[in-house]
Enzyme design. Structure first.
Site, PDB file in Angstrom:
ATOM      1  CG  HIS A 156      12.886  67.503  47.969  1.00 53.89           C
ATOM      2  ND1 HIS A 156      12.137  67.773  46.844  1.00 53.89           N
ATOM      3  CD2 HIS A 156      12.471  68.392  48.914  1.00 53.89           C
ATOM      4  CE1 HIS A 156      11.315  68.778  47.094  1.00 53.89           C
ATOM      5  NE2 HIS A 156      11.491  69.167  48.342  1.00 53.89           N
TER       6      HIS A 156
ATOM      7  CG  ASP B 284       5.977  69.231  50.390  1.00 57.16           C
ATOM      8  OD1 ASP B 284       6.216  69.041  51.593  1.00 57.16           O
ATOM      9  OD2 ASP B 284       6.558  70.119  49.716  1.00 57.16           O
TER      10      ASP B 284
ATOM     11  CG  HIS C 279       8.901  72.488  48.132  1.00 57.81           C
ATOM     12  ND1 HIS C 279       8.479  72.600  49.443  1.00 57.81           N
ATOM     13  CD2 HIS C 279       9.519  73.653  47.832  1.00 57.81           C
ATOM     14  CE1 HIS C 279       8.826  73.791  49.923  1.00 57.81           C
ATOM     15  NE2 HIS C 279       9.459  74.447  48.960  1.00 57.81           N
TER      16      HIS C 279
ATOM     17  CG  ASP D  14       5.504  72.578  52.181  1.00 56.55           C
ATOM     18  OD1 ASP D  14       4.591  71.879  51.721  1.00 56.55           O
ATOM     19  OD2 ASP D  14       6.709  72.297  52.039  1.00 56.55           O
TER      20      ASP D  14
END
Length: 343
Positions: free
Chosen positions: A122, A161, A163, A248
């Site tokens: 991120h 991931d 996200h 995740d």
């Protein structure tokens, strides 16, 4: 597998209630204790110059100063302590070690997997967010490109991931020497990663986003890899394939609604190992998220077992239609001719 690891990464401790805790690495180590063929390697921390190749130098210096002053809340999600800068440099260094080790010929049971933290995907060019300060995968990709000894012209990054890897996308969005692909939950933090985000300028077409609806399961993730991602990476023909490996998207992770099983990570790893072999690319893994400690540990252990000789177990059911339209949109956005019915 060879796991890049350092106790220095445990010193970044954003607090007992924060999901990105040092216990993540402790759980992974515990899960690997009884596994055959596990090797740990501690690499040198990353130098500022190597991180500044993909990040704004003034931003990096501000993070270092922030940590030197004791840290605090950089934003509501991203917390630093005094030791965070050293941990971030170490985490980036471990990612560079993974790329370097892969490019030096480590394959099979010696495939490198960096388990540093804080995670990185991120972190954008000039800011921290989403638990991330330094973009480990981006630093490693640029490190490979900048070192003539490795003869690397192109790097592909797959971020699985849950996200969207907005930071990695941000850094390479206008570049034609790095192909970034992200498969993630649609609408989840940070809200980026739409199908039509495909790059700009020289990088037009070298970003692929596969946003999956909540409830997507193993078969549909595998179809994304077997279909658009494999087609795109094959055409791009990278010298190095980096996996931003977050865990995740597991059905038991506390902060997502994708429904992957633990076995899915073995299947994804097996697919990507075969793809790397087919396109003659070095392969390395870099840890991102994963916040259910037991499933994180089990999933990483199963990736290791896949490279240690265990054959992944294919699901019995056929791909559902939950993500079919999303995959069709990806193929259209990148003008790829793939028959999803044959996957």
């Amino acid at each position: 597998m060879q796991f890049g690891y350092s106790e220095r990464c445990l010193a970044h401790d954003p607090g007992s209630r924060h999901p990105e805790s040092p216990d993540r690495l402790r759980a992974i180590r515990e899960g690997l204790k009884k596994k055959h063929g596990v090797e740990y390697v501690e690499a040198d921390p990353c130098e500022l110059d190597a991180m500044a190749a993909v990040h704004d130098r003034e931003y990096l210096e501000s993070v270092r100063e922030f940590c030197d002053d004791g840290g605090g809340n950089w934003d509501p999600d991203t917390t630093a302590v005094g030791e965070t800068w050293d941990a971030a440099c170490q985490s980036a260094g471990l990612a560079c070690w993974a790329a370097e080790t892969a490019l030096e010929g480590a394959t099979g049971r010696d495939t490198p997997f960096s388990i540093g933290r804080p995670p990185g995907h991120h972190a954008i060019y000039d800011d921290a967010m989403g638990f991330c300060f330094v973009n480990n995968a981006a630093v490693a990709a640029q490190y490979a490109l900048d070192h003539d000894a490795y003869d690397v012209d192109r790097v592909a990054i797959l971020d699985w991931d849950v996200h969207h890897g907005n930071g990695t996308q941000d850094i390479f969005y206008d570049r034609d020497d790095v192909f970034f692909a992200s498969i993630h939950e649609q609408g989840l933090y940070p809200g980026t990663g739409d199908v039509d985000e495909t790059g700009e300028g020289d990088g037009d077409g070298t970003t692929m986003n596969v946003p999956m609806p909540a409830g997507t399961d193993d078969r549909e993730y595998l179809a994304a890899v077997d279909g658009p991602i494999t087609a795109a990476f094959t055409a791009f023909d990278p010298d190095l394939l980096l996996i931003s490996a977050g865990f995740d998207a597991h059905r038991h992770d506390p902060i997502s609604r994708i429904r992957l099983s633990t076995e899915a990570y073995a299947l994804l790893s097996g697919r990507l190992r075969s793809l790397a072999d087919d396109i003659d690319a070095a392969l390395a893994f870099i840890l991102e998220g994963g916040y259910g400690l037991d499933v994180l540990a089990d999933s990483v252990a199963l990736v290791h077992e896949t490279f240690d000789g265990r054959e992944p177990i294919e699901p019995d059911d056929e791909p559902g239609d939950t993500a079919e339209s999303a995959l069709e949109d990806v193929l259209e956005a990148h003008d790829l001719d793939v028959d999803l019915d044959e996957l």
